[in-house]
Design a protein around this motif. Structure first.
Motif, PDB file in Angstrom:
ATOM      1  N   GLY A 196       0.848  -1.184   0.000  1.00  0.00           N
ATOM      2  CA  GLY A 196       0.000   0.000   0.000  1.00  0.00           C
ATOM      3  C   GLY A 196       0.884   1.234   0.000  1.00  0.00           C
ATOM      4  O   GLY A 196       1.991   1.205   0.547  1.00  0.00           O
ATOM      5  N   ARG A 225      -3.900   7.555   0.218  1.00  0.00           N
ATOM      6  CA  ARG A 225      -3.453   6.201   0.502  1.00  0.00           C
ATOM      7  C   ARG A 225      -4.093   5.291  -0.525  1.00  0.00           C
ATOM      8  O   ARG A 225      -5.304   5.320  -0.701  1.00  0.00           O
ATOM      9  CB  ARG A 225      -3.918   5.761   1.879  1.00  0.00           C
ATOM     10  N   GLY A 227      -4.501   1.329  -1.699  1.00  0.00           N
ATOM     11  CA  GLY A 227      -4.288  -0.099  -1.556  1.00  0.00           C
ATOM     12  C   GLY A 227      -4.004  -0.726  -2.910  1.00  0.00           C
ATOM     13  O   GLY A 227      -4.154  -0.091  -3.958  1.00  0.00           O
ATOM     14  N   GLU A 230      -5.990  -0.167  -6.384  1.00  0.00           N
ATOM     15  CA  GLU A 230      -6.787   1.065  -6.383  1.00  0.00           C
ATOM     16  C   GLU A 230      -6.240   2.092  -7.373  1.00  0.00           C
ATOM     17  O   GLU A 230      -5.041   2.148  -7.632  1.00  0.00           O
ATOM     18  CB  GLU A 230      -6.820   1.684  -4.981  1.00  0.00           C
TER      19      GLU A 230
END
Ligand SMILES: [Cu+2]
Length: 281
Positions: A196, A225, A227, A230
């Motif tokens: 991540g 952020r 993951g 994404e």
């Protein structure tokens, strides 16, 4: 293929380049891709975030028979929904190598206004890296027989010592050009197998317009952020005063970092290189 990591040619598997070539079409177009498997093992291509008919979805054993070495397959399906997507191999650990690329479906009518756009693919990497610290028993990390079984697994990207942005290590960063004050659209994609990321542009705020290809109420933030798998689309207003700015990528839960540069026209300065621990070198 071989790819260049800051002057080191390392062997990997890829679609000609790492990342692979951008596929860009418009909503309602038909995507047609001829896969020719020149690997020594089965492969398929998965269209990450898209929703093609099952037979085109590239998940071996579930939606598609794997394509054997020397064989081919034509992927063909309509792409009705605009957004930022990715394609990647979907057999075994092939995605861990360079077998991935960006796939952009533009809307029929673009509602966002911006001066230029770039795609940034964030990846964790190990091909061609000799020091697999996490796989070599050390005083700190006892041999596997004594270790927690979890140590066999690369939780948090420990088996991927290098972080790449658009296939480039921090020593040789991609440079995104803009004019001072330009509105820049960034399509940020996490294609890493096991990491991540935190993502930010020094001195700039990010206005999130889409997550995973879908439009959202625009929200302005300092950092993202992401993951694994994404994608975030953001708008960045390049500093009116110009300059060269770090686009920084930090892995969650371990050391290391990756980067690209945002360089405004007329600025030649290069920010100081920093070591992989994030400390100035
Ligand atoms: Cu995927």
């Amino acid at each position: 293929m071989r790819m260049d990591l800051a002057g080191h040619a390392v062997p990997t598997w890829g679609y000609g380049t790492v990342p692979g070539p951008e596929i860009r079409l418009r909503a309602g177009d038909t995507l047609r891709v001829q896969l020719q498997n020149e690997l020594t093992e089965d492969t398929t291509v998965h269209w990450h975030g898209l929703a093609p008919p099952n037979g085109m979805d590239g998940v071996p054993g579930i939606t598609q028979d794997p394509v054997a070495p020397g064989e081919g397959f034509t992927y063909e399906f309509e792409t009705p929904i605009p957004g930022s997507f990715m394609y990647h191999a979907h057999v075994g650990m092939q995605l861990d190598r360079g077998l991935y690329g960006p796939l952009i479906v533009e809307p029929r009518t673009e509602e966002l206004a911006y001066d230029r756009e770039y795609t940034l693919m964030l990846d964790d990497w190990r091909d061609g890296i000799d020091a697999h610290a996490a796989h070599t028993p050390t005083a700190e990390e006892p041999a596997e027989t004594d270790a927690d079984p979890g140590d066999d697994v690369s939780f948090g990207g420990r088996a991927y010592p290098l972080l790449l942005v658009n296939g480039r290590p921090p020593e040789d960063p991609a440079v995104l050009e803009a004019r001072p004050g330009d509105r820049v659209r960034l399509r940020v994609m996490n294609i890493a197998a096991d990491t991540g990321f935190r993502f930010a542009v020094a001195g700039h705020r990010l206005t999130v317009t889409h997550t995973d290809g879908m439009p959202v109420e625009p929200t302005t933030v300092d950092a993202l952020r992401l993951g694994m798998g994404e994608r975030y689309d953001v708008l960045v207003d390049a500093a009116p005063s110009g300059g060269v700015w770090q686009i920084g990528v930090q892995p969650e839960g371990r050391d290391g970092w990756g980067r690209a540069l945002l360089r405004c026209t007329g600025s030649d300065a290069t920010p100081p290189h920093r070591s992989r621990t994030g400390r100035p070198s």
